[in-house]
Write a protein that holds these residues in place. Structure first.
Motif, short mmCIF file in Angstrom:
data_model
loop_
_atom_site.label_atom_id
_atom_site.label_comp_id
_atom_site.label_asym_id
_atom_site.label_seq_id
_atom_site.Cartn_x
_atom_site.Cartn_y
_atom_site.Cartn_z
N UNK A 150 4.82 -0.25 -7.23
CA UNK A 150 5.68 -1.43 -7.06
C UNK A 150 5.45 -2.45 -8.17
N UNK A 151 5.38 -1.97 -9.40
CA UNK A 151 5.31 -2.85 -10.55
C UNK A 151 3.94 -3.37 -10.92
N UNK A 182 -3.97 -8.69 -2.95
CA UNK A 182 -4.49 -7.39 -2.56
C UNK A 182 -3.52 -6.61 -1.70
N UNK A 183 -3.66 -5.30 -1.71
CA UNK A 183 -2.72 -4.44 -0.99
C UNK A 183 -3.44 -3.29 -0.28
N UNK A 184 -2.72 -2.66 0.61
CA UNK A 184 -3.09 -1.36 1.14
C UNK A 184 -2.01 -0.39 0.68
N UNK A 185 -2.43 0.68 -0.01
CA UNK A 185 -1.48 1.62 -0.60
C UNK A 185 -1.71 3.00 -0.02
N UNK A 192 1.99 12.48 -5.68
CA UNK A 192 3.30 12.29 -6.29
C UNK A 192 3.98 10.99 -5.89
N UNK A 193 3.57 10.40 -4.77
CA UNK A 193 4.29 9.23 -4.29
C UNK A 193 3.32 8.24 -3.66
N UNK A 194 3.50 6.96 -3.97
CA UNK A 194 2.65 5.90 -3.42
C UNK A 194 3.52 4.82 -2.79
N UNK A 195 3.06 4.29 -1.66
CA UNK A 195 3.80 3.28 -0.91
C UNK A 195 2.88 2.12 -0.54
N UNK A 196 3.35 0.89 -0.74
CA UNK A 196 2.59 -0.28 -0.33
C UNK A 196 2.83 -0.53 1.16
N UNK A 197 1.76 -0.48 1.97
CA UNK A 197 1.87 -0.71 3.40
C UNK A 197 1.64 -2.17 3.78
#
Length: 339
Positions: A150-151, A182-185, A192-197
């Motif tokens: 996400x950038x 900070x994030x949880x990813x 192959x794919x990552x998402x910010x939770x």
């Protein structure tokens, strides 16, 4: 900058210079009895063995990420090990021996955990925003995930795996700027794919699933709090919430582990101790090294023997990097083995 003000800041500053990049009065001892008091108890951890000395090149040693492999041996990372030095160590806890498992020229590895999907050992490199994996014998290094999510490029700190082998990563993004970014990813098991939770967290550090894999416990270093993030949405379930506010004084919330009874073991950076809470936020115990022990400044993480209660806590400071052992409150499971 005051000494060890912040684990990752200290690591990044050191590596950059090298161009690498109270709970109560009850006393308890393993195998012994506890003296009761209204305010709780203290579990006294005992020195098991020293693994490292302070590195001349970095001026530090900082042990993290203890995790038992299928062979029963304990793997530990040294965050500040210099190029060519032992960055992952393998400890035979029966023989009390240690050897180098893996090294490279640049990584600053802050956690380790075995995947239930492919059996490989995964490491987070906080300095280079990368997750790598090794064969169990330390060979065959592979880059698993790198790049932006996400950038923004991650600063991956700790890892939790779900039963299918997907990764949940505490991203310490924004820590060096003092910003709550900070994030949880979540990273798919094939990378192959990552998402910010979750985002807007204050220096995300520890991360662990609860016993039923319904949610994640997340520690935020610069706010001294543990948050709970549901990942299995059910009717009436709310989103992320503050679960525990940790009274750490000068110490800060580091890595986190969960035992078979759902108790939380919250490591303290800036104090050689862990705070233990029930899943409902009740302070059950404080695990600490014996009084008057000198040269140890932080307890970063713990591994509880799978199916047993013997726990090994990573403790570091000017005296070196150590394992201290104690009897956990309940048996070890995947959630109390690495991360």
């Amino acid at each position: 900058m005051r000494r060890l003000r912040n684990r990752s800041l200290a690591v990044l500053a050191t590596l950059g210079a090298l161009a690498l990049t109270g709970c109560g009065s009850e006393t308890y001892t393993p195998g012994g009895t506890a003296e009761s008091s209204a305010s709780g108890r203290t579990v006294t951890a005992r020195e098991f063995m020293r693994l490292t000395s302070v590195h001349e090149e970095t001026g530090m040693t900082l042990l993290e990420g203890p995790v038992f492999g299928a062979d029963g041996q304990l793997n530990v990372v040294d965050v500040t090990a210099p190029a060519g030095g032992p960055k992952v160590l393998r400890v035979d806890v029966r023989k009390k021996t240690v050897r180098k498992l893996f090294t490279d020229s640049r990584g600053a590895y802050t956690s380790a955990q075995f995947s239930p999907y492919d059996g490989r050992l995964y490491l987070t490199d906080i300095s280079h925003g990368e997750i790598v994996s090794l064969a169990p014998d330390g060979s065959d290094r592979r880059a698993f995930f790198t790049g932006e999510v996400d950038g923004a490029r991650m600063q991956p700190d700790d890892i939790a795996f779900d039963p299918d082998g997907h990764l949940y990563v505490s991203d310490a993004l924004g820590m060096s700027e003092g910003q709550a970014r900070g994030r949880v990813v979540r990273v798919d098991r094939d990378g192959a794919h990552a998402t910010v939770l979750a985002d807007g967290l204050a220096a995300t550090n520890g991360i662990s699933f609860d016993v039923d894999y319904r949610g994640l416990w997340i520690s935020e270093l610069t706010e001294n709090r543990i948050s709970y993030l549901p990942v299995e949405q059910r009717p009436g379930m709310a989103g992320r919430h503050t679960a525990v506010r940790v009274d750490g004084g000068v110490a800060q919330t580091d890595s986190i582990a969960v035992d078979a009874d759902g108790n939380l073991y919250q490591a303290l950076h800036g104090r050689p101790a862990m705070a233990v809470y029930s899943r409902y936020g009740e302070r059950l115990a404080t695990v600490e090294v014996p009084a008057r022990t000198e040269g140890l400044e932080s307890a970063t993480n713990v591994a509880i023997t799978p199916g047993g209660t013997k726990a090994y806590m990573t403790v570091s400071g000017p005296a070196g990097g150590y394992l201290y052992s104690f009897d956990a409150l309940a048996k070890g499971i995947r959630q109390s083995n690495g991360g």
